[in-house]
Motif scaffolding. Structure first.
Motif, PDB file in Angstrom:
ATOM      1  N   ALA A 251     155.455 -11.111  98.227  1.00  0.00           N
ATOM      2  CA  ALA A 251     154.936 -11.632  99.494  1.00  0.00           C
ATOM      3  C   ALA A 251     155.448 -13.045  99.764  1.00  0.00           C
ATOM      4  O   ALA A 251     155.785 -13.379 100.906  1.00  0.00           O
ATOM      5  N   ALA A 252     155.504 -13.872  98.721  1.00  0.00           N
ATOM      6  CA  ALA A 252     156.003 -15.237  98.903  1.00  0.00           C
ATOM      7  C   ALA A 252     157.481 -15.235  99.298  1.00  0.00           C
ATOM      8  O   ALA A 252     157.900 -15.984 100.186  1.00  0.00           O
ATOM      9  N   SER A 253     158.281 -14.378  98.646  1.00  0.00           N
ATOM     10  CA  SER A 253     159.694 -14.286  98.999  1.00  0.00           C
ATOM     11  C   SER A 253     159.876 -13.768 100.420  1.00  0.00           C
ATOM     12  O   SER A 253     160.710 -14.275 101.177  1.00  0.00           O
ATOM     13  N   PHE A 254     159.081 -12.775 100.802  1.00  0.00           N
ATOM     14  CA  PHE A 254     159.165 -12.231 102.153  1.00  0.00           C
ATOM     15  C   PHE A 254     158.757 -13.280 103.184  1.00  0.00           C
ATOM     16  O   PHE A 254     159.370 -13.397 104.251  1.00  0.00           O
TER      17      PHE A 254
ATOM     18  N   GLU B 102     150.772 -10.304  90.202  1.00  0.00           N
ATOM     19  CA  GLU B 102     151.845 -11.301  90.189  1.00  0.00           C
ATOM     20  C   GLU B 102     153.080 -10.793  90.938  1.00  0.00           C
ATOM     21  O   GLU B 102     153.696 -11.538  91.706  1.00  0.00           O
ATOM     22  N   MET B 103     153.431  -9.514  90.734  1.00  0.00           N
ATOM     23  CA  MET B 103     154.587  -8.942  91.428  1.00  0.00           C
ATOM     24  C   MET B 103     154.369  -8.926  92.931  1.00  0.00           C
ATOM     25  O   MET B 103     155.265  -9.252  93.713  1.00  0.00           O
TER      26      MET B 103
END
Length: 235
Positions: free
Chosen positions: A130-133, A124-125
């Protein structure tokens, strides 16, 4: 031009007063300028977690420790003139050797070591990071696309100013000094802003209104340039 959309919306019946004709508290609050156009508290904007607590000096020991560590690292790299890779490898080597000797010494003396926390990255982390990046990369690509096509003069002006300032600063000070100054600013300026938030927002609102007014004049002047050129060609 002064009453432009850089002012925040006023609640109530449109004149900053409530239904009973008296100035409402929410209207006065909403009319105030907030940096970064935020609608939440500064702590929540910084993430609201342990990192935000450290940045805003709610964990004073950790924040002070970061400043001390950054200062020591800056002194080592700037005045010893040692290469970064060598120093980093030597520090890790000494740390690993000390931990290894400590574990074997405790086993020889038949003493139990305190349990170390297991550092494991959860799926999850990793997915959240990855989604934020990905969002930030896509935003930067969109900015580059708009600048290339000349769609956003204000964004182009900001990027040019930032790159010019980085170029000037980079020619005066070294990378490690710049990283050290950035670390100190990152760990002190948000805390100072959080303490004097009302005063900073008040003056920042005045500067923002002045900048928006001048930007609108420049933008209108630039928008008229192609028309004037086309008229000259027709003549």
């Amino acid at each position: 031009m002064e009453h432009s959309d850089d002012l925040c919306h006023i609640e109530g019946n449109g004149d900053g007063r409530g239904n009973n004709g008296a100035p409402s508290t929410s209207a006065a609050t909403s009319s105030a300028y907030k940096l970064f156009a935020r609608r939440t508290s500064f702590h929540q904007m910084m993430g609201g977690g342990k990192a935000a607590d450290v940045i805003l000096w709610r964990r004073r020991r950790v924040s002070f420790g970061i400043i001390v560590a950054a200062t020591v690292a800056w002194i080592i790299f700037e005045y010893s003139e040692l290469p970064f890779l060598s120093v980093f490898s030597d520090v890790l080597l000494i740390l690993i050797v000390l931990l290894f000797l400590r574990a074997n010494y405790a086993a020889f003396r038949k003493k139990s070591l305190p349990a170390l926390p297991e550092l494991v990255l959860s799926e999850e982390m990793v997915n959240n990071a990855a989604a934020s990046f990905r969002v930030k990369i896509n935003y930067m690509l969109l900015m580059a696309h708009d600048i290339t096509l000349g769609k956003d003069f204000k964004l182009f002006f900001k990027v040019v100013i930032v790159l010019w300032l980085l170029s000037v600063i980079g020619s005066v000070i070294s990378f490690f000094t710049l990283a050290y100054i950035g670390t100190i600013i990152f760990i002190t300026v948000p805390a100072l802003y959080n303490k004097f938030e009302d005063h900073v927002d008040r003056y920042a609102g005045k500067i923002h209104r002045q900048f928006s007014r001048h930007y609108k004049i420049v933008d209108e002047s630039i928008s008229r340039l192609p028309r004037r050129i086309s008229k000259d060609k027709e003549l």
